[in-house]
Design a protein around this motif. Structure first.
Motif, PDB file in Angstrom:
ATOM      1  N   ASP A 291     -12.639 -79.781  19.218  1.00  0.00           N
ATOM      2  CA  ASP A 291     -13.273 -81.066  18.889  1.00  0.00           C
ATOM      3  C   ASP A 291     -14.771 -81.059  19.169  1.00  0.00           C
TER       4      ASP A 291
ATOM      5  N   LYS B 170     -10.885 -79.969  23.519  1.00  0.00           N
ATOM      6  CA  LYS B 170      -9.871 -80.395  22.551  1.00  0.00           C
ATOM      7  C   LYS B 170      -9.074 -81.544  23.174  1.00  0.00           C
ATOM      8  N   ASP B 171      -8.991 -82.659  22.449  1.00  0.00           N
ATOM      9  CA  ASP B 171      -8.241 -83.828  22.946  1.00  0.00           C
ATOM     10  C   ASP B 171      -8.694 -84.239  24.352  1.00  0.00           C
TER      11      ASP B 171
END
Length: 439
Positions: free
Chosen positions: A397, A410-411
């Motif tokens: 991300d 990520k997340d």
């Protein structure tokens, strides 16, 4: 009384250059953007610009002229208010006519290398003004002002604005279909724009090994890199990259950066300088003042076992050229691996050049792909994970800096960190802020 010029989207590298240039020319400057950045801070502190964050309709009140960037739409509140008030309203492209119309312009165009070539030409011609699409490390800005009426100008083909640049001299590094959404995917129109740009100039310096440029029936100084540039050598000075080369019968030159493309860019600038009547020894010496440009092979951390590089490359040709140079740099520095972190720029560019992107990263040890930076485009579904499945791939991300480490997010969680080898971020979006720890 000073005229006030307001810029909608003043934080962009191109529009900010025009704002600084007009400020030095005696205009009062104001502007707006969606977020505060180093560029908007510089405009406030060093050029007296009043900056509004984010866009607000009342920001244009009191302006005499309003100039807007290419990404600004007609529903922008400031654009709408400027029209209601009957203010002079120009796109960046249209504004070039009155900004450059009375100047002697040395314009640099091309698909790749125009920022580097522009900055090198500015180094070779130290008494000129400069308006370039990147921050020159020599003078710490995308603008340099002088008392001369000469301007080194980076000319943009993305919206045909180079046709409004009033070139006395035109350099073209290469021509490759790009920004084709603007040209309605009409290659004939695209190539004709370049031809028309060159026709505007009294002096032309081009890469003769570009098939299109070599085919044009107009008087030009042509550089044939494979025979005119010899004895290319990559060397390190205090861990930083330099390229030595010989150009025609002019002798040896040395330029900051690694790569045959750097030697090509420098050679075009040298030939232009020589054509303008500059002494070749002065050009050789002035070339040493070039220190690179921000976001082009930009070394932002330089440790014995880890080097972090920020690079603006956002097209397969650019990325491959930089990676070729980075592979040489890795070997000379004895670094363990290459980690490439890529933030694709624009859905249309990613879709149109997907095969090229898949190929250009060959040879990297690990590849991290971030979400596509839309640059205002509508989303297009592209399965990047499938396209790059043959790589050692991480879909992430965002990235963060933690001291000397680059953290992959990520997340909302860190899924991997890198603290050794050659770590390079590619892209024209906000990856530059992420990899510098300024996001």
């Amino acid at each position: 009384m000073k005229k006030r010029v307001h810029f909608i989207g003043i934080g962009g590298i191109g529009l900010s250059a025009l704002a600084k240039f007009l400020a030095k020319d005696g205009y009062e400057i104001s502007g707006s953007d969606i977020r505060a950045t180093e560029i908007t801070k510089d405009l406030e502190e060093n050029f007296g610009a009043k900056i509004t964050i984010p866009h607000q309709a009342e920001a244009v009140v009191g302006a005499d002229i309003v100039i807007f960037s290419a990404v600004i739409k007609e529903d922008n509140p400031e654009f709408k208010r400027a029209k209601e008030l009957g203010l002079e309203l120009y796109s960046r492209k249209e504004a070039l006519k009155f900004i450059l119309g009375k100047k002697r312009v040395y314009a640099v165009g091309g698909a790749h290398g125009k920022s580097t070539t522009s900055a090198i030409l500015a180094s070779l011609l130290p008494d000129t003004n400069a308006l370039i699409g990147a921050i020159s490390k020599e003078f710490g800005s995308n603008v340099r002002s002088s008392l001369s009426d000469e301007v080194v100008f980076e000319a943009d083909e993305s919206d045909e604005s180079f046709l409004n640049s009033n070139p006395y001299l035109a350099i073209v590094t290469n021509v490759e279909p790009e920004h084709m959404e603007y040209y309605n995917y009409d290659e004939k129109r695209f190539y004709k724009a370049y031809e028309n740009f060159l026709k505007l100039a009294k002096v032309r310096v081009v890469n003769g090994e570009d098939e299109f440029l070599d085919s044009l029936d107009m008087e030009s100084i042509k550089l044939y890199p494979s025979k005119d540039i010899k004895d290319i050598e990559f060397i390190l000075r205090d861990g930083e990259p330099f390229t030595k080369f010989k150009l025609k019968d002019f002798g040896e030159f040395e330029v900051f950066g690694f790569g045959e493309h750097i030697a090509l860019d420098a050679s075009l600038a040298i030939l232009a300088g020589a054509k303008l009547g500059k002494n070749i020894e002065d050009l050789r010496e002035n070339l040493k003042n070039y220190k690179g440009i921000k976001k082009r092979f930009d070394i932002i951390q330089n440790e014995p076992s880890s080097v972090i590089v920020d690079d603006y490359g956002h097209h397969p040709t650019e990325i491959k050229a930089t990676l070729d140079a980075l592979k040489v740099f890795k070997k000379k520095r004895n670094l363990s691996k290459i980690v490439a972190i890529w933030q694709p720029h624009k859905y249309t560019r990613t879709k149109d050049n997907l095969d090229g992107f898949v190929k250009c990263f060959e040879g990297v040890d690990e590849l991290v792909i971030l979400p596509i930076w839309s640059a205002g485009e509508k989303e297009i579904k592209i399965d990047l994970e499938d396209a790059f499945k043959d790589y050692s791939l991480i879909m992430a991300d965002s990235i963060k800096r933690d001291g000397k480490r680059v953290l992959i997010q990520k997340d909302g969680k860190t899924i991997k960190s890198f603290d050794e080898g050659l770590i390079v971020g590619f892209g024209a979006g906000d990856i530059t802020y992420q990899i510098r720890g300024k996001a």
